[in-house]
Design an enzyme around this catalytic site. Structure first.
Site, PDB file in Angstrom:
ATOM      1  N   GLY A   9       3.280 -12.462 -10.191  1.00  0.00           N
ATOM      2  CA  GLY A   9       2.018 -12.991  -9.677  1.00  0.00           C
ATOM      3  C   GLY A   9       1.002 -11.885  -9.466  1.00  0.00           C
ATOM      4  O   GLY A   9       1.126 -10.801 -10.039  1.00  0.00           O
ATOM      5  N   VAL A  13      -2.871  -0.403 -11.788  1.00  0.00           N
ATOM      6  CA  VAL A  13      -1.422  -0.561 -11.672  1.00  0.00           C
ATOM      7  C   VAL A  13      -1.156  -1.668 -10.655  1.00  0.00           C
ATOM      8  O   VAL A  13      -1.752  -1.683  -9.571  1.00  0.00           O
ATOM      9  CB  VAL A  13      -0.758   0.765 -11.218  1.00  0.00           C
ATOM     10  CG1 VAL A  13       0.719   0.558 -10.902  1.00  0.00           C
ATOM     11  CG2 VAL A  13      -0.919   1.830 -12.309  1.00  0.00           C
ATOM     12  N   GLY A  14      -0.277  -2.575 -11.024  1.00  0.00           N
ATOM     13  CA  GLY A  14       0.062  -3.670 -10.110  1.00  0.00           C
ATOM     14  C   GLY A  14       1.303  -3.352  -9.293  1.00  0.00           C
ATOM     15  O   GLY A  14       1.674  -2.187  -9.106  1.00  0.00           O
ATOM     16  N   ASP A  15       1.943  -4.398  -8.821  1.00  0.00           N
ATOM     17  CA  ASP A  15       3.126  -4.232  -7.973  1.00  0.00           C
ATOM     18  C   ASP A  15       4.379  -3.845  -8.749  1.00  0.00           C
ATOM     19  O   ASP A  15       5.278  -3.189  -8.220  1.00  0.00           O
ATOM     20  CB  ASP A  15       3.398  -5.553  -7.236  1.00  0.00           C
ATOM     21  CG  ASP A  15       3.628  -6.711  -8.210  1.00  0.00           C
ATOM     22  OD1 ASP A  15       2.859  -6.821  -9.191  1.00  0.00           O
ATOM     23  OD2 ASP A  15       4.570  -7.504  -8.006  1.00  0.00           O
ATOM     24  N   GLY A  29      -0.403  -8.909  -8.388  1.00  0.00           N
ATOM     25  CA  GLY A  29       0.235  -7.732  -7.822  1.00  0.00           C
ATOM     26  C   GLY A  29      -0.468  -7.180  -6.593  1.00  0.00           C
ATOM     27  O   GLY A  29       0.174  -6.664  -5.679  1.00  0.00           O
ATOM     28  N   THR A  82       5.309 -11.881 -15.277  1.00  0.00           N
ATOM     29  CA  THR A  82       6.182 -10.708 -15.202  1.00  0.00           C
ATOM     30  C   THR A  82       7.619 -11.143 -15.125  1.00  0.00           C
ATOM     31  O   THR A  82       7.933 -12.092 -14.404  1.00  0.00           O
ATOM     32  CB  THR A  82       5.870  -9.912 -13.919  1.00  0.00           C
ATOM     33  OG1 THR A  82       4.622  -9.298 -14.068  1.00  0.00           O
ATOM     34  CG2 THR A  82       6.926  -8.854 -13.626  1.00  0.00           C
TER      35      THR A  82
END
Ligand code: ASP
Length: 314
Positions: free
Chosen positions: A233, A210-212, A235, A181
């Site tokens: 990394g 959905v990640g961070d 999330g 990312t």
């Protein structure tokens, strides 16, 4: 707590007792370290593709002086690059072979933020996130709603799955926790800051995951009174500790950016001993322009633009 006891509690808590506000609610000394001024922009981004993103962001900061515009246009370079397989066009797809993107942007001056999650067919999700910030009263749009919003604002629907990504997906590897990312934190000459973050998330993720990265406080956070941080990394690990927010809050207390990152990484490692291999990395900048970076595994690099020089640090 009942309403009565809550009121009592608030009455009984003096401003000084809260420990973070001075007289009349002004920020305490902790918040008033000098702001960096006059030495040109300072920019820090994750990974080596951050170098090209920094170049663009520095150019935009120079010509417009607008930190949000710079943070947006900087990371758009990674979004457009098909060889960056964890961001935008060319990003690895989800389990069903569909590229779903997440992005966010935040302004340090007034904490305004915009984000999109699980958006499909739009090459520049960070530009959509920026419109969520500037054109709506909301912070986060997801899925179809995010795509409809983008199209309303003139974005074209495109196929984001490159032949290379399709090939990799066809081999149907298990969920891949490799990640790159792009997260960026920057400061203009006037000390005003912004942060941005954009990703295709973990490869072969469950559709809708959905990640961070699009989550304010997790994938990124930025407050001119304290500093900014962005994450990369796994999330899920970042979300569990509100990673970027925590880095910024440690810096607000006066901590060095590297130490703030170290503390958050240590917390991740200490609390989830089951998966020591799970990589999480942060870049950060304190309000005085000091930068830092670090990760849970040591396997990380950051691109730093300072005093006209763009350097990859490992
Ligand atoms: N942090 C991103 C996510 O979990 C992955 C990455 O860093 O590439 O969605």
């Amino acid at each position: 707590m009942t309403e009565f006891s809550r009121r009592d509690f608030l009455k009984g808590t003096t401003v000084a007792g809260l420990g973070f506000l001075g007289p009349r609610g002004k920020p305490s000394k902790q918040d008033s370290s000098p702001v960096k001024k006059g030495k040109g922009p300072i920019i820090i981004s994750t990974w080596n593709h951050g170098l090209a993103a920094n170049e663009e962001a520095a150019k935009v900061l120079k010509t417009t002086g607008n930190p949000i515009e710079a943070a947006k246009r900087g990371v758009m370079v990674s979004e457009a690059d098909p060889n960056v397989t964890s961001v935008g066009y060319g990003g690895w797809p989800n389990r069903d072979g569909i590229v779903q993107l997440d992005a966010a942007i935040m302004r340090g001056e007034d904490l305004e933020a915009g984000a999109v999650a699980g958006i499909e067919g739009i090459k520049h999700p960070v530009a959509v996130a920026s419109l969520v910030l500037s054109e709506t009263p909301h912070v986060l749009l997801v899925g179809q709603g995010a795509q409809d919003f983008a199209i309303e604002y003139g974005f074209k629907k495109e196929n984001l799955l490159t032949p290379q990504a399709k090939e990799a997906w066809k081999k149907q590897a298990p969920l891949r926790e490799d990640h790159d990312t792009i997260g960026m934190v920057l400061m203009g000459e006037d000390g005003k800051m912004a942060a941005s973050c954009t990703t295709s998330g973990l490869a072969w993720k469950i559709p809708g995951r959905v990640g961070d990265s699009p989550l304010i406080a997790h994938g990124l956070y930025c407050d001119d009174e304290a500093g900014g941080a962005a994450a990369t990394g796994v999330g899920e690990e970042v979300i569990k500790v509100a990673g970027s927010y925590q880095v910024v809050e440690f810096m607000r207390q006066g901590m060095d950016p590297n130490d703030a990152i170290k503390r958050v990484c240590q917390r991740i490692i200490r609390r989830d001993t089951s998966r020591p291999d799970r990589m999480v990395g942060f870049v950060a900048m304190r309000r005085d322009g000091k930068t830092g970076y670090g990760s849970t595994t040591g396997n990380f690099e950051a691109a730093v633009w300072k005093e006209g020089k763009n350097t990859l640090v490992k």
